[in-house]
Design a protein around this motif. Structure first.
Motif, short mmCIF file in Angstrom:
data_model
loop_
_atom_site.label_atom_id
_atom_site.label_comp_id
_atom_site.label_asym_id
_atom_site.label_seq_id
_atom_site.Cartn_x
_atom_site.Cartn_y
_atom_site.Cartn_z
N ALA A 187 38.73 41.26 35.55
CA ALA A 187 38.46 41.95 36.40
C ALA A 187 37.07 41.35 37.69
CB ALA A 187 38.54 43.33 36.72
N LEU A 208 40.57 44.37 48.45
CA LEU A 208 40.89 45.73 48.36
C LEU A 208 41.73 46.10 49.83
CD1 LEU A 208 37.54 47.27 47.01
CD2 LEU A 208 39.70 47.27 46.11
N VAL A 210 38.10 42.97 44.41
CA VAL A 210 38.61 43.98 43.62
C VAL A 210 37.36 43.66 42.13
CG1 VAL A 210 39.64 43.91 41.05
CG2 VAL A 210 40.97 44.13 42.92
N TYR A 259 34.71 46.04 40.77
CA TYR A 259 34.90 46.36 39.37
C TYR A 259 33.03 46.21 38.98
CZ TYR A 259 35.55 45.91 34.53
OH TYR A 259 35.86 46.00 33.01
N LEU A 318 40.90 49.08 38.63
CA LEU A 318 40.75 47.80 39.41
C LEU A 318 41.21 46.84 38.27
CD1 LEU A 318 37.15 48.86 40.21
CD2 LEU A 318 39.28 47.05 42.02
N ALA A 369 44.60 46.28 39.07
CA ALA A 369 44.44 45.37 40.58
C ALA A 369 44.31 43.59 40.02
CB ALA A 369 43.74 45.93 41.43
N THR A 393 46.70 46.45 44.58
CA THR A 393 45.27 47.28 44.93
C THR A 393 45.19 48.06 46.00
OG1 THR A 393 45.97 46.20 46.99
CG2 THR A 393 44.58 44.65 45.22
N ALA A 430 44.18 51.01 43.31
CA ALA A 430 42.47 50.37 43.12
C ALA A 430 41.51 50.99 44.45
CB ALA A 430 42.17 49.36 43.22
#
Length: 85
Positions: free
Chosen positions: A4, A11, A29, A33, A58, A61, A68, A71
């Protein structure tokens, strides 16, 4: 399983977060993260449930870009509750 922290999937929104007087832009993402994992777990303890939801979202995603939206929503909830936005 995808890493991730290296995911470049955008996003659904770009977050401008102020931290220690500096503005940090979070738009992917991977950036999100890294942001929520680089801070100490003590700093997120008050928001543990929201933090866990954001981490999980996340990671999902990173595996599947369709996730997303979830997330982004999880991050928004965490940032609003933590008063970072």
């Amino acid at each position: 399983m995808s890493d991730a922290s290296r995911c470049n999937t955008p996003l659904r929104a770009t977050f401008e977060v102020k931290l220690n007087g500096k503005t940090v832009s979070i738009g992917t993402v991977g950036q999100a993260y890294l942001f929520i994992t680089n801070l100490s777990s003590i700093e997120w303890m008050e928001f543990r449930s929201l933090h866990d939801d954001a981490m999980s979202s996340l990671q999902g995603a990173a595996e599947n870009a369709i996730l997303t939206v979830q997330a982004t929503n999880a991050l928004r909830a965490l940032f609003v509750r933590a008063r970072l936005l």
